[in-house]
Write an enzyme that holds these catalytic residues in place. Structure first.
Site, PDB file in Angstrom:
ATOM      1  N   CYS A 109       0.919  -1.082   0.017  1.00  0.00           N
ATOM      2  CA  CYS A 109       0.091  -0.038  -0.016  1.00  0.00           C
ATOM      3  C   CYS A 109       0.945   1.412   0.050  1.00  0.00           C
ATOM      4  CB  CYS A 109      -0.770  -0.066   1.154  1.00  0.00           C
ATOM      5  SG  CYS A 109      -2.065   1.463   1.692  1.00  0.00           S
ATOM      6  N   CYS A 160      -0.125   4.420   0.494  1.00  0.00           N
ATOM      7  CA  CYS A 160      -0.577   5.509   1.078  1.00  0.00           C
ATOM      8  C   CYS A 160      -0.333   5.428   2.757  1.00  0.00           C
ATOM      9  CB  CYS A 160      -2.174   5.590   0.873  1.00  0.00           C
ATOM     10  SG  CYS A 160      -2.489   5.896  -0.829  1.00  0.00           S
ATOM     11  N   CYS A 199      -1.529  -5.188  -1.608  1.00  0.00           N
ATOM     12  CA  CYS A 199      -2.438  -4.874  -1.978  1.00  0.00           C
ATOM     13  C   CYS A 199      -3.127  -6.066  -2.789  1.00  0.00           C
ATOM     14  CB  CYS A 199      -2.310  -3.799  -3.292  1.00  0.00           C
ATOM     15  SG  CYS A 199      -3.914  -3.256  -3.907  1.00  0.00           S
ATOM     16  N   CYS A 211      -5.028  -5.196   0.402  1.00  0.00           N
ATOM     17  CA  CYS A 211      -4.715  -5.694   1.781  1.00  0.00           C
ATOM     18  C   CYS A 211      -6.014  -6.066   2.414  1.00  0.00           C
ATOM     19  CB  CYS A 211      -4.534  -4.308   2.633  1.00  0.00           C
ATOM     20  SG  CYS A 211      -6.042  -3.003   2.544  1.00  0.00           S
ATOM     21  N   CYS A 234     -10.943   0.540   1.561  1.00  0.00           N
ATOM     22  CA  CYS A 234      -9.499   0.872   0.771  1.00  0.00           C
ATOM     23  C   CYS A 234      -9.098   2.206   1.135  1.00  0.00           C
ATOM     24  CB  CYS A 234      -9.848   0.849  -0.966  1.00  0.00           C
ATOM     25  SG  CYS A 234      -8.210   1.295  -1.802  1.00  0.00           S
TER      26      CYS A 234
END
Length: 146
Positions: free
Chosen positions: A85, A87, A104, A106, A115
């Site tokens: 991920c 972010c 991902c 996740c 998400c």
């Protein structure tokens, strides 16, 4: 730009997304990372389209969010061998990849369709668009300056 920190969000249940929030991967752009290869971007693009169809989710109505997240997944695929991920902040990316929780899709996405990156959005999400397709050119155009 708002960012999520470990003190404001549970690792198991992301906080609601405030309006106007952009993926944290934009804030990390250029922070000493290697750009993803076209091959990795294409792999992650195809994966994202297939997963969106399979999970009955849609890309963000702002396709630049989708593009940045896919590029971030591809960057991690090239850097650490898995689509971690993009972010979230990790003190040890290799350990996170080995654990698999944030690879991902996740665990929150697989279990609850949540998400954090806004890549896969349920139809009732205010930010959900109507598309499950994005082109390589759209990704390149949207990420050319980061």
């Amino acid at each position: 730009m708002m960012s999520m920190t470990s003190t404001t969000a549970s690792p198991f249940r992301p906080s609601p997304m405030p309006r106007g929030r952009k993926c944290a991967v934009r804030a990390q752009a250029g922070a000493g990372r290697v750009d993803a290869s076209d091959k990795s971007i294409e792999i992650m693009r195809k994966f994202s389209e297939q997963y969106a169809r399979r999970s009955n989710t849609f890309f963000c109505s702002d396709k630049s969010v989708t593009a940045v997240v896919i590029k971030g997944l591809a960057d991690h695929k090239d850097q650490v061998g898995a689509p971690l991920c993009p972010c979230r902040h990790y003190d040890d990316k290799a350990a996170e990849v080995a654990q698999g929780f944030w690879n991902c899709p996740c665990v929150p996405m697989r279990e609850r369709k949540e998400c954090h990156c806004m890549l896969f959005l349920t139809p009732d999400n205010d930010f959900a668009g109507e598309e499950q397709v994005i082109t390589l050119e759209e990704i390149k155009d949207a990420t050319s300056n980061i």
